[in-house]
Design an enzyme around this catalytic site. Structure first.
Site, PDB file in Angstrom:
ATOM      1  N   PRO A 100      -1.429   1.701  -2.534  1.00  0.00           N
ATOM      2  CA  PRO A 100      -1.988   1.219  -1.358  1.00  0.00           C
ATOM      3  C   PRO A 100      -0.392   0.999  -0.080  1.00  0.00           C
ATOM      4  O   PRO A 100      -0.204  -0.130  -0.763  1.00  0.00           O
ATOM      5  CB  PRO A 100      -2.971   0.436  -1.285  1.00  0.00           C
ATOM      6  CG  PRO A 100      -2.536  -0.543  -2.765  1.00  0.00           C
ATOM      7  CD  PRO A 100      -1.934   0.488  -3.516  1.00  0.00           C
ATOM      8  N   THR A 101      -0.609   1.767   0.809  1.00  0.00           N
ATOM      9  CA  THR A 101       0.965   0.912   2.010  1.00  0.00           C
ATOM     10  C   THR A 101      -0.082   0.131   3.174  1.00  0.00           C
ATOM     11  O   THR A 101      -1.049   0.921   3.880  1.00  0.00           O
ATOM     12  CB  THR A 101       1.279   1.478   1.835  1.00  0.00           C
ATOM     13  OG1 THR A 101       2.475   1.467   2.474  1.00  0.00           O
ATOM     14  CG2 THR A 101       0.824   3.062   2.775  1.00  0.00           C
ATOM     15  N   ARG A 147      -8.460  -5.577   2.224  1.00  0.00           N
ATOM     16  CA  ARG A 147      -7.466  -3.912   2.349  1.00  0.00           C
ATOM     17  C   ARG A 147      -7.181  -3.738   1.044  1.00  0.00           C
ATOM     18  O   ARG A 147      -7.620  -2.204   1.227  1.00  0.00           O
ATOM     19  CB  ARG A 147      -6.673  -5.028   3.367  1.00  0.00           C
ATOM     20  CG  ARG A 147      -5.571  -2.776   4.039  1.00  0.00           C
ATOM     21  CD  ARG A 147      -4.869  -3.533   4.710  1.00  0.00           C
ATOM     22  NE  ARG A 147      -4.257  -4.068   4.978  1.00  0.00           N
ATOM     23  CZ  ARG A 147      -3.548  -4.929   5.465  1.00  0.00           C
ATOM     24  NH1 ARG A 147      -3.088  -4.628   6.755  1.00  0.00           N
ATOM     25  NH2 ARG A 147      -2.511  -6.153   5.291  1.00  0.00           N
ATOM     26  N   ARG A 170      -7.705   1.056  -3.112  1.00  0.00           N
ATOM     27  CA  ARG A 170      -7.801   1.292  -4.437  1.00  0.00           C
ATOM     28  C   ARG A 170      -8.620   1.855  -4.751  1.00  0.00           C
ATOM     29  O   ARG A 170      -8.711   2.837  -5.258  1.00  0.00           O
ATOM     30  CB  ARG A 170      -7.332   0.491  -4.945  1.00  0.00           C
ATOM     31  CG  ARG A 170      -5.682  -0.487  -5.208  1.00  0.00           C
ATOM     32  CD  ARG A 170      -6.006  -1.554  -5.854  1.00  0.00           C
ATOM     33  NE  ARG A 170      -4.505  -2.105  -5.863  1.00  0.00           N
ATOM     34  CZ  ARG A 170      -4.605  -3.402  -4.836  1.00  0.00           C
ATOM     35  NH1 ARG A 170      -5.766  -3.616  -4.368  1.00  0.00           N
ATOM     36  NH2 ARG A 170      -3.236  -3.757  -4.552  1.00  0.00           N
ATOM     37  N   ASP A 205       1.861  -1.138  -6.240  1.00  0.00           N
ATOM     38  CA  ASP A 205       1.891  -1.371  -5.537  1.00  0.00           C
ATOM     39  C   ASP A 205       3.584  -1.374  -4.672  1.00  0.00           C
ATOM     40  O   ASP A 205       3.918  -1.123  -5.746  1.00  0.00           O
ATOM     41  CB  ASP A 205       1.689  -2.975  -5.255  1.00  0.00           C
ATOM     42  CG  ASP A 205       0.615  -3.609  -5.594  1.00  0.00           C
ATOM     43  OD1 ASP A 205      -0.638  -2.547  -5.222  1.00  0.00           O
ATOM     44  OD2 ASP A 205       0.133  -4.781  -5.401  1.00  0.00           O
ATOM     45  N   ASP A 206       3.366  -0.877  -3.402  1.00  0.00           N
ATOM     46  CA  ASP A 206       4.387  -0.438  -2.971  1.00  0.00           C
ATOM     47  C   ASP A 206       5.831  -1.494  -3.370  1.00  0.00           C
ATOM     48  O   ASP A 206       7.453  -1.760  -2.973  1.00  0.00           O
ATOM     49  CB  ASP A 206       4.561   0.416  -1.821  1.00  0.00           C
ATOM     50  CG  ASP A 206       3.953  -0.529  -0.132  1.00  0.00           C
ATOM     51  OD1 ASP A 206       3.680  -2.141  -0.503  1.00  0.00           O
ATOM     52  OD2 ASP A 206       3.763  -0.760   0.870  1.00  0.00           O
ATOM     53  N   ASP A 207       5.348  -2.749  -2.922  1.00  0.00           N
ATOM     54  CA  ASP A 207       7.362  -4.006  -2.549  1.00  0.00           C
ATOM     55  C   ASP A 207       6.946  -4.317  -4.482  1.00  0.00           C
ATOM     56  O   ASP A 207       7.802  -5.268  -4.309  1.00  0.00           O
ATOM     57  CB  ASP A 207       6.049  -5.321  -2.101  1.00  0.00           C
ATOM     58  CG  ASP A 207       4.539  -5.506  -2.820  1.00  0.00           C
ATOM     59  OD1 ASP A 207       4.714  -5.070  -3.673  1.00  0.00           O
ATOM     60  OD2 ASP A 207       4.654  -6.574  -2.688  1.00  0.00           O
ATOM     61  N   GLU A 243      -8.705  -8.339 -10.357  1.00  0.00           N
ATOM     62  CA  GLU A 243      -8.196  -7.214 -11.405  1.00  0.00           C
ATOM     63  C   GLU A 243      -9.492  -8.025 -13.169  1.00  0.00           C
ATOM     64  O   GLU A 243      -9.136  -7.065 -13.551  1.00  0.00           O
ATOM     65  CB  GLU A 243      -6.470  -8.146 -12.074  1.00  0.00           C
ATOM     66  CG  GLU A 243      -5.609  -7.924 -11.426  1.00  0.00           C
ATOM     67  CD  GLU A 243      -5.542  -8.934 -10.309  1.00  0.00           C
ATOM     68  OE1 GLU A 243      -4.636  -9.127  -9.453  1.00  0.00           O
ATOM     69  OE2 GLU A 243      -6.164  -9.803 -10.262  1.00  0.00           O
ATOM     70  N   HIS A 262       7.447  -8.515  -9.918  1.00  0.00           N
ATOM     71  CA  HIS A 262       6.148  -8.084  -8.804  1.00  0.00           C
ATOM     72  C   HIS A 262       7.025  -9.983  -8.336  1.00  0.00           C
ATOM     73  O   HIS A 262       7.112 -10.088  -8.634  1.00  0.00           O
ATOM     74  CB  HIS A 262       5.029  -8.913  -9.523  1.00  0.00           C
ATOM     75  CG  HIS A 262       4.379  -8.959  -8.113  1.00  0.00           C
ATOM     76  ND1 HIS A 262       2.065  -9.766  -8.324  1.00  0.00           N
ATOM     77  CD2 HIS A 262       4.576  -8.801  -7.061  1.00  0.00           C
ATOM     78  CE1 HIS A 262       2.029  -8.649  -6.613  1.00  0.00           C
ATOM     79  NE2 HIS A 262       3.368  -8.682  -6.167  1.00  0.00           N
TER      80      HIS A 262
END
Length: 388
Positions: free
Chosen positions: A142-143, A207, A212, A232-234, A333, A361
């Site tokens: 997700p972004t 969001r 997801r 996740d992108d980060d 989770e 993370h």
């Protein structure tokens, strides 16, 4: 009265007669015994001329025949002479199997056979790789539009490009697909699907949950067969992590290193394993000790057939497997994992013993930096130091 005496001319001795008669000589009137002796004397030269070559010829033929017969007779076998025993000859009967010669042959070709076996094993492994297709790795990311989005997406893309195919990258945006994200995805060289979550949400927590779920609906609708992983992108991911995902049969988990929001300490969260069996959990936050499973969102992966083939896994739930937006932050989770597995016995530790950190993370978002449209700065930066 004169007497006439005829002398014998030597010419007449060599004269021959056509009727086969002999030459006239005084000896012709001699006795028969003298004629026999003369005949014997004349025949001796012929015999002397024949005897020098006939006798050796007969002897040669006789010895050759004897040698040929002896050579064809199988009396025994002589053992080959090796470098360590050059003067040892061992005669064995023909019905005894020569085991020593076979052993020497095996030793002689041992090095060659070993190298050939190694090459055959490599070829067999290559054939197996082609015969048995690799599992599809489905990465869900997700972004949303922010200043560091291009950096984050490109960093994840560079890692996915190094993963052995097949890899499918599902990138989900909120509300609408932006031109900037689509442009980044086209240049990555990774097989991707760009989806849009149409749920209007303002909360960052909700969001991510809805994005997801949009990806899960897509996987269930198209019945994609592979291993699903929420990336996740980060976050920062190692290449070994994606290589280990294909080993997961049902549900795999591993520890994740996280940087605390205060950025003054690191937190380890995830399973404690004995081999591939999960026997406990790492956790440092008191508020999260009430969770059933202490796992980060990027610390687990599962088989995609759980979404669209529940009978295969004997799942008791009849409703679709989705993340819940009704629970508190930090509990998404564990509530999702409770829908996939019953307990730790259904989990697999990745890698075995869970002794390695495969992803990190980090909380490094710059909240005060504006999002540049098209990744182009419209105005020049203000000069802090003027050039004189």
């Amino acid at each position: 009265m004169a007497s006439i005496r005829r002398t014998l001319s030597p010419v007449y001795h060599d004269r021959h007669y056509e009727n086969g008669g002999a030459t006239f000589s005084p000896s012709s009137t001699s006795s028969p015994s003298s004629q026999k002796s003369t005949t014997k004397h004349n025949s001796d030269p012929k015999t002397s001329r024949r005897s020098p070559w006939r006798r050796p010829l007969y002897q040669f033929l006789a010895f050759f025949l004897i040698g040929f017969l002896l050579g064809m007779t199988p009396y025994g076998q002589i053992e080959d002479v090796n470098s360590t025993d050059r003067f040892n000859f061992e005669i064995k009967p023909p019905n005894v199997e020569d085991q020593t010669a076979k052993r020497r042959e095996e030793v002689a070709v041992d090095g060659v056979s070993f190298s050939m076996e190694t090459e055959k094993k490599k070829k067999e492994e290559e054939k197996i790789d082609f015969a048995v297709p690799r599992k599809l790795v489905i990465v869900v990311t997700p972004t949303y539009n922010r200043a560091m989005q291009a950096y984050y997406l490109n960093r994840v893309a560079q890692t996915l490009r190094l993963v052995e195919p097949p890899v499918l990258w599902i990138v989900v945006e909120g509300n609408a697909a932006s031109f900037e994200t689509a442009e980044i995805l086209r240049k990555t060289g990774v097989m991707y699907r760009h989806l849009v979550c149409k749920r209007n949400t303002t909360s960052l927590k909700d969001r991510g949950v809805h994005q997801r779920n949009t990806a899960l609906e897509h996987i269930e609708l198209h019945k994609l067969d592979g291993v699903v992983y929420f990336a996740d992108d980060d976050n920062i991911y190692s290449l070994e992590l994606f290589q280990s995902l294909r080993q997961i049969r049902r549900f795999g988990t591993w520890p994740v290193a996280m940087l605390a929001p205060s950025k003054n300490k690191a937190i380890l969260e995830g399973p404690v394993c004995n081999g591939s069996q999960v026997i406990g959990w790492h956790t440092n936050e008191k508020s999260k000790r009430l969770r059933r499973f202490h796992v980060d969102m990027s610390g687990f992966a599962f088989n995609s057939t759980i979404l669209w083939d529940p009978k295969r896994w004997r799942r008791p739930f009849s409703h679709p497997t989705r993340q819940l937006d009704t629970v508190k932050e930090g509990f998404q989770e564990t509530t999702f994992i409770e829908q996939v597995v019953a307990d730790e016995s259904d989990m697999e530790g990745v890698p075995p013993a869970c002794s390695r950190i495969l992803n990190w993370h980090l909380h490094l978002d710059a909240l005060d930096v504006p999002y540049p449209q098209g990744w182009v700065v419209q105005k020049n930066l203000e000069a802090l130091v003027t050039v004189k």
